[in-house]
Design an enzyme around this catalytic site. Structure first.
Site, PDB file in Angstrom:
ATOM      1  N   TYR A   1       0.842  -1.200   0.000  1.00 34.77           N
ATOM      2  CA  TYR A   1       0.000   0.000   0.000  1.00 34.77           C
ATOM      3  C   TYR A   1       0.873   1.244   0.000  1.00 34.77           C
ATOM      4  CZ  TYR A   1       0.894   0.775   5.003  1.00 34.77           C
ATOM      5  OH  TYR A   1       1.496   1.018   6.218  1.00 34.77           O
ATOM      6  N   CYS A   2       0.258   2.350  -0.403  1.00 33.80           N
ATOM      7  CA  CYS A   2       0.902   3.661  -0.381  1.00 33.80           C
ATOM      8  C   CYS A   2      -0.163   4.678   0.037  1.00 33.80           C
ATOM      9  CB  CYS A   2       1.523   3.994  -1.732  1.00 33.80           C
ATOM     10  SG  CYS A   2       0.317   4.143  -3.078  1.00 33.80           S
ATOM     11  N   LYS A   3      -0.032   5.903  -0.367  1.00 29.96           N
ATOM     12  CA  LYS A   3      -1.013   6.921   0.013  1.00 29.96           C
ATOM     13  C   LYS A   3      -2.302   6.800  -0.794  1.00 29.96           C
ATOM     14  CE  LYS A   3      -1.751  11.856   0.571  1.00 29.96           C
ATOM     15  NZ  LYS A   3      -1.181  13.198   0.472  1.00 29.96           N
TER      16      LYS A   3
ATOM     17  N   THR B   1      -3.731   4.609   1.815  1.00 30.55           N
ATOM     18  CA  THR B   1      -4.113   5.097   3.152  1.00 30.55           C
ATOM     19  C   THR B   1      -5.215   6.143   3.080  1.00 30.55           C
ATOM     20  OG1 THR B   1      -2.326   6.739   3.161  1.00 30.55           O
ATOM     21  CG2 THR B   1      -1.862   4.609   4.203  1.00 30.55           C
TER      22      THR B   1
END
Length: 127
Positions: A89-91, A118
């Protein structure tokens, strides 16, 4: 001349999108709840591919930080167990999708992306 640069720039953006975002392996993207349930059910490895600064500002509990944009990314992920699914995952989901494609090219067959990153995560982030 400016029109030429505009056309070239648009073409490069389209190529980048098709190559790294749309193209590549068929990596599943799961919603937050599905992602967490799948991670727990399959005893996967959780990887936050954001920068170290983003990671310390708040990350999903249990995540390892491996910055996709760092020069050491490929070396770091080579240490991950290939027999376990890798959850990235990332932003927003963009870097994670690119990281997932990279992992797949490196031979990781089970890679899952958090849809929306996120920004779409409804769970708690730890610091």
């Amino acid at each position: 001349m400016n029109a030429l640069y505009l056309v070239l720039g648009a073409g490069l953006l389209l190529l980048f999108y098709l190559r790294f975002i749309k193209g590549g392996a068929n990596i599943p993207s799961l919603s937050g709840e599905e992602f967490l349930d799948d991670l727990k059910e399959n005893d996967g490895v959780l990887v936050d591919v954001r920068s170290p600064l983003e990671y310390v500002a708040g990350h999903i509990e249990g995540a390892q930080n491996m910055d996709f944009l760092s020069r050491q990314f490929k070396q770091e992920v080579e240490k991950l167990p290939r027999e376990k699914p890798i959850y990235v995952y990332c932003k927003s989901g963009t870097r994670a999708k690119m990281a997932a494609n990279t992992l797949h090219k490196l031979g990781f067959e089970q890679v899952v992306n958090l849809a929306g990153g996120t920004m779409g995560w409804r769970g708690e982030l730890v610091k």
